[in-house]
Design a protein around this motif. Sequence first.
Motif, PDB file in Angstrom:
ATOM      1  N   UNK A 213      77.571  51.362   3.398  1.00  0.00           N
ATOM      2  CA  UNK A 213      77.112  50.801   4.652  1.00  0.00           C
ATOM      3  C   UNK A 213      75.987  49.793   4.463  1.00  0.00           C
ATOM      4  N   UNK A 214      75.570  49.588   3.200  1.00  0.00           N
ATOM      5  CA  UNK A 214      74.501  48.622   2.932  1.00  0.00           C
ATOM      6  C   UNK A 214      75.067  47.216   2.908  1.00  0.00           C
ATOM      7  N   UNK A 215      74.194  46.241   3.105  1.00  0.00           N
ATOM      8  CA  UNK A 215      74.593  44.843   2.979  1.00  0.00           C
ATOM      9  C   UNK A 215      74.896  44.571   1.508  1.00  0.00           C
ATOM     10  N   UNK A 216      75.989  43.845   1.224  1.00  0.00           N
ATOM     11  CA  UNK A 216      76.377  43.572  -0.165  1.00  0.00           C
ATOM     12  C   UNK A 216      75.465  42.505  -0.753  1.00  0.00           C
ATOM     13  N   UNK A 217      74.640  42.919  -1.731  1.00  0.00           N
ATOM     14  CA  UNK A 217      73.645  42.028  -2.323  1.00  0.00           C
ATOM     15  C   UNK A 217      73.821  41.971  -3.830  1.00  0.00           C
ATOM     16  N   UNK A 218      73.385  40.867  -4.411  1.00  0.00           N
ATOM     17  CA  UNK A 218      73.441  40.712  -5.867  1.00  0.00           C
ATOM     18  C   UNK A 218      72.313  41.517  -6.511  1.00  0.00           C
ATOM     19  N   UNK A 219      72.384  41.670  -7.834  1.00  0.00           N
ATOM     20  CA  UNK A 219      71.339  42.408  -8.562  1.00  0.00           C
ATOM     21  C   UNK A 219      69.992  41.698  -8.428  1.00  0.00           C
ATOM     22  N   UNK A 220      70.017  40.365  -8.431  1.00  0.00           N
ATOM     23  CA  UNK A 220      68.788  39.593  -8.293  1.00  0.00           C
ATOM     24  C   UNK A 220      68.161  39.819  -6.916  1.00  0.00           C
ATOM     25  N   UNK A 221      69.019  39.880  -5.885  1.00  0.00           N
ATOM     26  CA  UNK A 221      68.523  40.116  -4.522  1.00  0.00           C
ATOM     27  C   UNK A 221      67.964  41.531  -4.384  1.00  0.00           C
ATOM     28  N   UNK A 222      68.623  42.494  -5.030  1.00  0.00           N
ATOM     29  CA  UNK A 222      68.119  43.871  -5.023  1.00  0.00           C
ATOM     30  C   UNK A 222      66.742  43.942  -5.693  1.00  0.00           C
ATOM     31  N   UNK A 223      66.605  43.188  -6.793  1.00  0.00           N
ATOM     32  CA  UNK A 223      65.323  43.161  -7.514  1.00  0.00           C
ATOM     33  C   UNK A 223      64.222  42.574  -6.633  1.00  0.00           C
ATOM     34  N   UNK A 224      64.598  41.568  -5.833  1.00  0.00           N
ATOM     35  CA  UNK A 224      63.629  40.960  -4.907  1.00  0.00           C
ATOM     36  C   UNK A 224      63.114  41.992  -3.902  1.00  0.00           C
ATOM     37  N   UNK A 225      64.015  42.815  -3.396  1.00  0.00           N
ATOM     38  CA  UNK A 225      63.641  43.840  -2.416  1.00  0.00           C
ATOM     39  C   UNK A 225      62.734  44.880  -3.056  1.00  0.00           C
TER      40      UNK A 225
ATOM     41  N   UNK B 208      72.332  66.844  14.052  1.00  0.00           N
ATOM     42  CA  UNK B 208      71.286  65.848  13.869  1.00  0.00           C
ATOM     43  C   UNK B 208      71.192  65.494  12.387  1.00  0.00           C
ATOM     44  N   UNK B 209      71.296  64.223  11.999  1.00  0.00           N
ATOM     45  CA  UNK B 209      71.276  63.886  10.574  1.00  0.00           C
ATOM     46  C   UNK B 209      69.896  64.062   9.956  1.00  0.00           C
ATOM     47  N   UNK B 210      69.818  64.495   8.691  1.00  0.00           N
ATOM     48  CA  UNK B 210      68.530  64.551   7.996  1.00  0.00           C
ATOM     49  C   UNK B 210      68.141  63.152   7.516  1.00  0.00           C
ATOM     50  N   UNK B 211      66.929  63.010   6.971  1.00  0.00           N
ATOM     51  CA  UNK B 211      66.529  61.732   6.368  1.00  0.00           C
ATOM     52  C   UNK B 211      67.122  61.661   4.967  1.00  0.00           C
ATOM     53  N   UNK B 212      68.108  60.774   4.777  1.00  0.00           N
ATOM     54  CA  UNK B 212      68.716  60.594   3.464  1.00  0.00           C
ATOM     55  C   UNK B 212      67.857  59.646   2.628  1.00  0.00           C
ATOM     56  N   UNK B 213      67.609  60.025   1.375  1.00  0.00           N
ATOM     57  CA  UNK B 213      66.807  59.174   0.477  1.00  0.00           C
ATOM     58  C   UNK B 213      67.678  58.070  -0.104  1.00  0.00           C
TER      59      UNK B 213
ATOM     60  N   UNK C 282      66.639  57.016   5.573  1.00  0.00           N
ATOM     61  CA  UNK C 282      67.314  56.726   6.841  1.00  0.00           C
ATOM     62  C   UNK C 282      68.026  57.973   7.340  1.00  0.00           C
ATOM     63  N   UNK C 283      67.821  58.293   8.633  1.00  0.00           N
ATOM     64  CA  UNK C 283      68.447  59.472   9.248  1.00  0.00           C
ATOM     65  C   UNK C 283      69.740  59.057   9.933  1.00  0.00           C
ATOM     66  N   UNK C 284      70.789  58.864   9.143  1.00  0.00           N
ATOM     67  CA  UNK C 284      72.101  58.494   9.683  1.00  0.00           C
ATOM     68  C   UNK C 284      73.186  59.099   8.813  1.00  0.00           C
ATOM     69  N   UNK C 285      74.234  59.634   9.478  1.00  0.00           N
ATOM     70  CA  UNK C 285      75.343  60.236   8.729  1.00  0.00           C
ATOM     71  C   UNK C 285      76.144  59.184   7.966  1.00  0.00           C
ATOM     72  N   UNK C 286      75.895  57.911   8.234  1.00  0.00           N
ATOM     73  CA  UNK C 286      76.576  56.852   7.479  1.00  0.00           C
ATOM     74  C   UNK C 286      76.136  56.822   6.015  1.00  0.00           C
ATOM     75  N   UNK C 287      74.996  57.465   5.724  1.00  0.00           N
ATOM     76  CA  UNK C 287      74.500  57.546   4.344  1.00  0.00           C
ATOM     77  C   UNK C 287      75.029  58.787   3.623  1.00  0.00           C
ATOM     78  N   UNK C 288      75.738  59.642   4.355  1.00  0.00           N
ATOM     79  CA  UNK C 288      76.277  60.860   3.754  1.00  0.00           C
ATOM     80  C   UNK C 288      77.429  60.511   2.815  1.00  0.00           C
TER      81      UNK C 288
END
Length: 615
Positions: free
Chosen positions: A1-13, A564-569, A576-582
């Motif tokens: 469910x994450x935005x598709x990013x390159x390794x360089x963009x991930x490093x920036x974050x 109720x969703x827990x906070x997923x690490x 983020x507390x969303x079942x989309x991270x499950x």
Amino acid sequence: MAVKLSEKQRALIEEGVLKNGDQKALEVKNLVISFRTDNGKVQAVRGVSFDLYKGETLCIVGESGSGKSVTSKAIMGILAANALVEGGQIVYEGEDLLKVSEEEFHRIRGHKIGMIFQDPLSSLNPIVKIGKQITETMLINSNQLKNHYKDLIAPELTDYKNAAVERNADISMANIAYNNVLAEQKKALKPLEDEIAALKVDLKAAQKALNSTAEIDKKIAEKNAAYEALKKEWDDKAALQKAKSDEIIAKAKEHYKEVAPGLKAKLKERKKTAKVENKQYALDLKAKRDETVAKLEEEKKALGLTQEQLDQIASYDAQIKSIKRQYKFKETLVYFLNKKKQKLKAEAEEKISELLKKRGEIAKDLDVINTKIAEAEEEYGFSIKVTKSMAKKKALRVMQEVGIPFPEARFKQYPFQFSGGMRQRIVIAIALIAEPDILICDEPTTALDVTIQAQILELINRLKAAHDMSVIFITHDLGVVANMADRVAVMYAGKIVEYGTDKEIFFDPRHPYTWALLSSIPDIDSKERLEAIPGTPPDMIYPPVGDAFALRNKYALGIDFKYDPPLFEITPTHYAATWLEYEGAPDVEPPKIVTQRIYNALKEEEEKQNAEQKS
């Protein structure tokens, strides 16, 4: 469910991730707050936890009613009378602020934790001059040595007082439990009492009509028997509860008798040592001041100014003072003639400017040293006891610092004589006057136009750096905090639904509610249509089952309506507390407007980084 990013963009974050080892200024742990109302109990804050690190800005974002302001008011100890703190801790300097008494909170509120409120006009007293409102915080606890002593004994004093508070709470709860049984007994017996009363009315009517009363007498006897049996049953329950309550009360009193003497003795001993420490603290401050002044006096001697030069400086000072006095007198004579008044002012400024120029040729270095001496004396004075003149002097300096022109004149004015932007600056000055460690900004720019809003945000950033403060910034608009947040907590329906660094929230958001907030921010570069969040926040008297955002979430799964969703690490700093991270959840991408903005922002970041590397 994450935005598709390159390794360089991930490093920036990941560059924006703060180290977990950074020193914490404040910890909020599983905070639960409700409000009693005529319609029921409003569950305003439901298990909120976050850390505020020293020197960082934490932004809490969410719609109205999400619990942002309630959380900040709990930190300040200014919750409404109908508030119920049902759980959690707010830890500042090792002390739980939820257990601090109102009297003890005076040494924290305004002095160590300051707050800028949402509406500056309602925050200011309309019939009190601005100067008095700014200096009030300093003057309430003007004896700084006394405050230092209170800080030294605070942990022991809190422990001693908390023992009595816990005892009283146990006694109160035990009495409430017993009274509840009595109330239930009364409620259970009421129908039978009403039936017996009605039968007695029927009996009187039958007797009056000379009718047979045997059947009614029989019913009354049966009801009386039932009443006595039920009463005995409830009397037994009440007696049992009374015994339990008495036992709890006895244990609470006994426990207090056991621990109180020790805590009192510990407090008494701490008071003795604190007095010695406080006295030494005052001596150390004086020694530091004397040492600084002595060094500066040596520097003055090294300048080698002759007595003739010193006399000349004194002469210039006397002349400048005389011109100012003369001008003030002449101004009162022509107060209704503006042109004449302006001419006199220009003449006085010209004469003073000429004298200052001549004086500066001799006294430039001397003035620098004298200023340092004055600053050392002032710092020492503020550390010992704040007087009205000292408070006024500091207030004028802070007013100038926050951008209020002509502070001397403005000091004597009332709030209605200021514009909205200037009133907000005054509120900021009030919050800063005591130089707090933590500054809470509760939507400080909501009532301002965008130009003034930008100035206030820039001002808060500048003052944060100058005073080395930690800031909690509360807003409903993610766009406002884009350039000032170090960490962001997104709140919805009394819970934190996403928590992370600024880059993680803006470049890699994971919760649909965060997407919705980002989608609603106006942006010049976006070609997509802005998306409003459908529906309204839930009624917190009856919180929905499962994820509170599910009914407004077009990405909601079936499980969202049940649990109720827990906070997923996501990372050690991003949750983020969303079942989309499950694990096993469907792969869902954020709205097109959000992904486009992320790509545009990351492209700008990459270009900026490349330019810096080239230079």
